[in-house]
Motif scaffolding. Structure first.
Motif, PDB file in Angstrom:
ATOM      1  N   ASN A 136       0.819  -1.209   0.000  1.00  0.00           N
ATOM      2  CA  ASN A 136       0.000   0.000   0.000  1.00  0.00           C
ATOM      3  C   ASN A 136       0.853   1.260   0.000  1.00  0.00           C
ATOM      4  OD1 ASN A 136      -3.108  -0.430   0.287  1.00  0.00           O
ATOM      5  ND2 ASN A 136      -2.195  -2.023   1.544  1.00  0.00           N
ATOM      6  N   VAL A 137       1.885   1.279   0.824  1.00  0.00           N
ATOM      7  CA  VAL A 137       2.766   2.451   0.891  1.00  0.00           C
ATOM      8  C   VAL A 137       3.606   2.557  -0.376  1.00  0.00           C
ATOM      9  CG1 VAL A 137       4.705   3.496   2.140  1.00  0.00           C
ATOM     10  CG2 VAL A 137       2.831   2.443   3.410  1.00  0.00           C
ATOM     11  N   LYS A 138       4.048   1.425  -0.926  1.00  0.00           N
ATOM     12  CA  LYS A 138       4.864   1.435  -2.141  1.00  0.00           C
ATOM     13  C   LYS A 138       4.119   2.060  -3.302  1.00  0.00           C
ATOM     14  CE  LYS A 138       5.665  -2.110  -4.775  1.00  0.00           C
ATOM     15  NZ  LYS A 138       6.115  -3.391  -5.379  1.00  0.00           N
ATOM     16  N   ASN A 139       2.813   1.864  -3.351  1.00  0.00           N
ATOM     17  CA  ASN A 139       2.001   2.445  -4.430  1.00  0.00           C
ATOM     18  C   ASN A 139       1.748   3.940  -4.226  1.00  0.00           C
ATOM     19  OD1 ASN A 139       1.786  -0.039  -5.725  1.00  0.00           O
ATOM     20  ND2 ASN A 139      -0.063  -0.606  -4.578  1.00  0.00           N
ATOM     21  N   GLU A 150      15.762   4.441  -6.029  1.00  0.00           N
ATOM     22  CA  GLU A 150      14.650   3.488  -6.060  1.00  0.00           C
ATOM     23  C   GLU A 150      14.914   2.330  -5.102  1.00  0.00           C
ATOM     24  OE1 GLU A 150      11.124   1.492  -7.068  1.00  0.00           O
ATOM     25  OE2 GLU A 150      11.771   3.583  -7.091  1.00  0.00           O
ATOM     26  N   PHE A 151      16.170   1.879  -5.061  1.00  0.00           N
ATOM     27  CA  PHE A 151      16.538   0.813  -4.121  1.00  0.00           C
ATOM     28  C   PHE A 151      16.350   1.290  -2.686  1.00  0.00           C
ATOM     29  CE2 PHE A 151      19.603  -1.333  -1.395  1.00  0.00           C
ATOM     30  CZ  PHE A 151      19.344  -2.664  -1.678  1.00  0.00           C
ATOM     31  N   LEU A 152      16.771   2.510  -2.395  1.00  0.00           N
ATOM     32  CA  LEU A 152      16.624   3.069  -1.046  1.00  0.00           C
ATOM     33  C   LEU A 152      15.150   3.252  -0.687  1.00  0.00           C
ATOM     34  CD1 LEU A 152      19.493   5.728  -1.015  1.00  0.00           C
ATOM     35  CD2 LEU A 152      19.438   3.528   0.184  1.00  0.00           C
ATOM     36  N   ARG A 153      14.323   3.602  -1.680  1.00  0.00           N
ATOM     37  CA  ARG A 153      12.888   3.745  -1.454  1.00  0.00           C
ATOM     38  C   ARG A 153      12.285   2.418  -1.005  1.00  0.00           C
ATOM     39  NH1 ARG A 153       7.733   3.246  -4.225  1.00  0.00           N
ATOM     40  NH2 ARG A 153       8.749   1.909  -5.737  1.00  0.00           N
ATOM     41  N   LYS A 154      12.601   1.372  -1.746  1.00  0.00           N
ATOM     42  CA  LYS A 154      12.069   0.054  -1.412  1.00  0.00           C
ATOM     43  C   LYS A 154      12.632  -0.448  -0.083  1.00  0.00           C
ATOM     44  CE  LYS A 154      11.129  -1.461  -6.148  1.00  0.00           C
ATOM     45  NZ  LYS A 154      11.469  -2.442  -7.209  1.00  0.00           N
ATOM     46  N   PHE A 155      13.920  -0.194   0.148  1.00  0.00           N
ATOM     47  CA  PHE A 155      14.540  -0.632   1.403  1.00  0.00           C
ATOM     48  C   PHE A 155      13.896   0.073   2.596  1.00  0.00           C
ATOM     49  CE2 PHE A 155      17.735   0.148   4.735  1.00  0.00           C
ATOM     50  CZ  PHE A 155      17.996  -1.165   5.114  1.00  0.00           C
ATOM     51  N   GLY A 156      13.682   1.381   2.467  1.00  0.00           N
ATOM     52  CA  GLY A 156      13.076   2.157   3.556  1.00  0.00           C
ATOM     53  C   GLY A 156      11.663   1.683   3.864  1.00  0.00           C
TER      54      GLY A 156
END
Length: 250
Positions: A136-139, A150-156
């Motif tokens: 939900n947050v990823k969207n 983008e990697f840091l976004r997904k990791f966070g």
């Protein structure tokens, strides 16, 4: 022409499986000490407990002083062999101890499957909260074109999701450890069922006792999320390679 891409795809798929498996193995070997510390915190019942640890640092020093380096790797075989029952047995010799449990206590919920309900609750609650929050947050947060960002976004997002899920599911983890671990009085079973164990711990030790081991549990999340992100990235690269291979065939 078609045989070469198929053979190449098989090799690439094997590489991806090997890479993912190796990442999981390295993560377990590096982070298992935190899992041991978490379990020790959850087993101790009060400050007068002979196995009581004052802090995270004190637990590491005490285990190393009393049991040596290998004390941090007790029970490492189950998480290497399988993911779901990875914390079911916390002993150096997994198979021999499993046989001992079956022989003396059987296969039922008071034997090898002791703590099944608590384990089911722990995994079910964690996965429900983690994946529900993550996707939900990823969207909501926009995708970044820069691969690093983008990697840091997904990791966070993954780390935050794991932290929230851990805070919610750790009472089940404590209940599982108490049920599977040594009982206060030898020969008398005090902790039998999941929710009754939670209630007992709350009544006797307070609400904070249901959150013992939370810090090492959260500390262990980072490498796990990194491994997951790495595998996802490799899967995406593999899919892109497959599409390119099919296009060349056509």
């Amino acid at each position: 022409m078609s045989a070469q891409p198929k053979a190449g795809f098989a090799r690439e798929a094997s590489r991806q499986i090997l890479a993912g498996g190796s990442a999981g193995l390295v993560e377990i070997c590096l982070m298992h000490p935190l899992d041991v510390v978490k379990t020790r915190f959850q087993i101790q019942r009060c400050a007068t407990d002979p196995n009581s640890y004052k802090s995270l640092g004190d637990s590491f020093r005490t285990i190393f002083r009393r049991e040596g380096l290998f004390g941090f790797y007790k029970g490492v075989l189950p998480p290497i062999l399988a993911e779901t029952p990875k914390r079911a047995v916390k002993q150096p010799s997994t198979m021999s101890y499993a046989r001992h449990i079956i022989k003396t206590e059987g296969l039922g919920l008071q034997g090898l499957n002791k703590g099944f309900t608590a384990t089911l609750g722990r995994h079910g609650v964690f996965n429900m909260v983690y994946f529900g929050f993550y996707y939900n947050v990823k969207n909501i947060i926009p995708v970044n074109k820069d691969p690093t960002l983008e990697f840091l976004r997904k990791f966070g997002i993954g780390l935050l999701s794991g932290t929230i899920a851990s805070v919610i599911n750790i009472p089940f983890d404590v209940a599982k450890t108490r049920i599977q671990g040594p009982q206060p009085v030898p020969g008398q079973i005090k902790y039998r069922t999941c929710f009754k164990t939670m209630a007992t711990v709350y009544q006797e030790e307070g609400i904070l006792a249901l959150y013992k081991g939370l810090l090492p549990k959260i500390m262990r999340l980072g490498p796990g999320v990194l491994s997951c992100c790495g595998v996802k990235y490799n899967e995406k690269a593999c899919c892109e390679w497959t599409v390119q291979a099919k296009q060349k065939c056509e």
